[in-house]
Design an enzyme around this catalytic site. Structure first.
Site, PDB file in Angstrom:
ATOM      1  N   SER A  43     -53.558  29.783  -3.700  1.00  0.00           N
ATOM      2  CA  SER A  43     -54.852  28.485  -3.475  1.00  0.00           C
ATOM      3  C   SER A  43     -55.716  28.657  -4.076  1.00  0.00           C
ATOM      4  O   SER A  43     -56.382  29.319  -5.119  1.00  0.00           O
ATOM      5  CB  SER A  43     -54.304  27.842  -1.759  1.00  0.00           C
ATOM      6  OG  SER A  43     -55.271  26.926  -1.916  1.00  0.00           O
ATOM      7  N   ASP A 211     -49.154  23.599  -3.171  1.00  0.00           N
ATOM      8  CA  ASP A 211     -50.126  24.829  -2.322  1.00  0.00           C
ATOM      9  C   ASP A 211     -49.016  25.795  -2.242  1.00  0.00           C
ATOM     10  O   ASP A 211     -47.911  25.244  -1.347  1.00  0.00           O
ATOM     11  CB  ASP A 211     -50.691  24.629  -1.192  1.00  0.00           C
ATOM     12  CG  ASP A 211     -52.131  25.062  -1.012  1.00  0.00           C
ATOM     13  OD1 ASP A 211     -51.547  26.574  -0.870  1.00  0.00           O
ATOM     14  OD2 ASP A 211     -53.284  25.007  -0.950  1.00  0.00           O
TER      15      ASP A 211
END
Length: 341
Positions: A43, A211
């Site tokens: 991320s 993610d």
């Protein structure tokens, strides 16, 4: 005395806007003479990891982060009606924001550093370590030859993706995977950013990628093997010890609460002692993952907090590293230990 002029692998945890703290911590390590061979991020951590992998130092990354217009990260479609557009995007596009702005920003930053203006995108093939034959995770599939690794989640098949290698499952050559696309997958906070759709060239099936923090927000394990030649150091984004309450009154802040809980409520108890000893826990000052309206003061405070927490970590690193070695079953030979003492 501890010899700070040495090699290490480094892993950056995800955490949205809080990733600014990672840059401050990186600065402290650079001041102590650290060089990093293999780099991994998830991320927001994947952004810092990629910038480091192409050759930016902490000061340069700081300038980039401080000059970024964070309000533009929340990019919507051209025709936008508040609340209606958010709800429509959630229902039909599976995320509120497009994520195009941050992907384009990353492309420009990576290309600029590698002076690759004549080439459209920087790929993992540009980040190969010459003559490196090592593997990751005791698997011939995952190669240390790639300086950078990025974590994402394939929610269609319900599995973690370690990029670039796992892109092979979609019929693509890992060398050809664009770094910015891998980052765009990794930063796709569920509900917040629209997921990346990947088409499998061999089967024509589509997968939705989000993610990496859905399955592993802190992949400090990725460079471990039976006989490590140098340490792996992890930078983890923490918060206050007590979790704050979420005010839930509608579908949007309900969604936001899910995101915050998923990405932030990770207690140290879930980190093995062996991993805790090699982890820099960065105080993120109660700043929210998706606070993209952040002030310059908070940006500065986050950066400074990263520097401070890394200094505190290094104060006891020699002792903690020895303890880490013991917990690894005395994997290091005495001559390797002497290189770090």
């Amino acid at each position: 005395m501890f010899n700070y002029n040495k090699l290490a692998d480094i892993v950056f945890e995800g955490g949205g806007i809080k990733g600014i703290g990672l840059v401050g911590a990186l600065k402290t390590f650079e001041l102590k003479g650290y060089n990093f061979k293999n780099i991994c991020g998830n991320s927001a951590g994947s952004i810092v990891a990629a910038l480091l992998a192409v050759g930016y130092d902490a000061n340069e990354i700081k300038k980039l982060m401080f000059s970024l217009d964070y309000t533009k990260i929340c990019d919507k479609n051209r025709f936008n009606i508040p609340l209606f557009s958010n709800t429509r995007n959630l229902l039909f596009k599976k995320g509120i924001y497009k994520g195009d702005y941050i992907k384009n920003w990353i492309d420009d930053a990576l290309s600029y550093k590698l002076k690759s203006r004549n080439k459209k995108k920087v790929t993992f093939g540009d980040l190969i370590i010459p003559n490196e034959k090592g593997i990751l995770l005791k698997s011939n599939k995952y190669k240390r030859k790639y300086k950078l690794h990025i974590i994402a989640t394939d929610i269609t098949s319900g599995k973690m993706l370690i990029l670039p290698e796992d892109i092979e499952e979609f019929g693509m050559n890992p060398d050809d995977l664009e770094v910015s696309l891998a980052i765009r997958m990794s930063i796709s906070i569920p509900y917040f950013f629209q997921p990346v759709t990947l088409n499998n060239i061999n089967t024509n099936k589509k997968s939705l990628i989000v993610d990496g923090g859905v399955l592993s927000n802190y992949p400090v394990w990725i460079f471990d093997n039976d006989i490590p030649h140098w340490p792996t150091i992890g930078l983890k984004l923490g918060g206050n010890k007590e979790l704050r309450e979420h005010k839930i009154t509608n579908i949007l802040n309900f969604t936001s609460s899910i995101i915050e809980t998923m990405l932030e409520a990770q207690d140290d108890i879930h980190i093995r002692e062996m991993d805790f000893l090699r982890t820099v826990k960065i105080d993120t000052l109660d700043i929210k993952t998706t606070d993209f309206n952040i002030s310059i003061k908070k940006i500065t405070d986050l950066y400074n907090s990263g520097e401070k927490c890394a200094r505190e970590f290094l104060d006891s690193w020699d002792k903690n590293y020895k303890r880490h070695q013991m917990l690894r079953g005395n994997s290091f030979n005495s001559d390797r230990i002497s290189n770090f003492i």
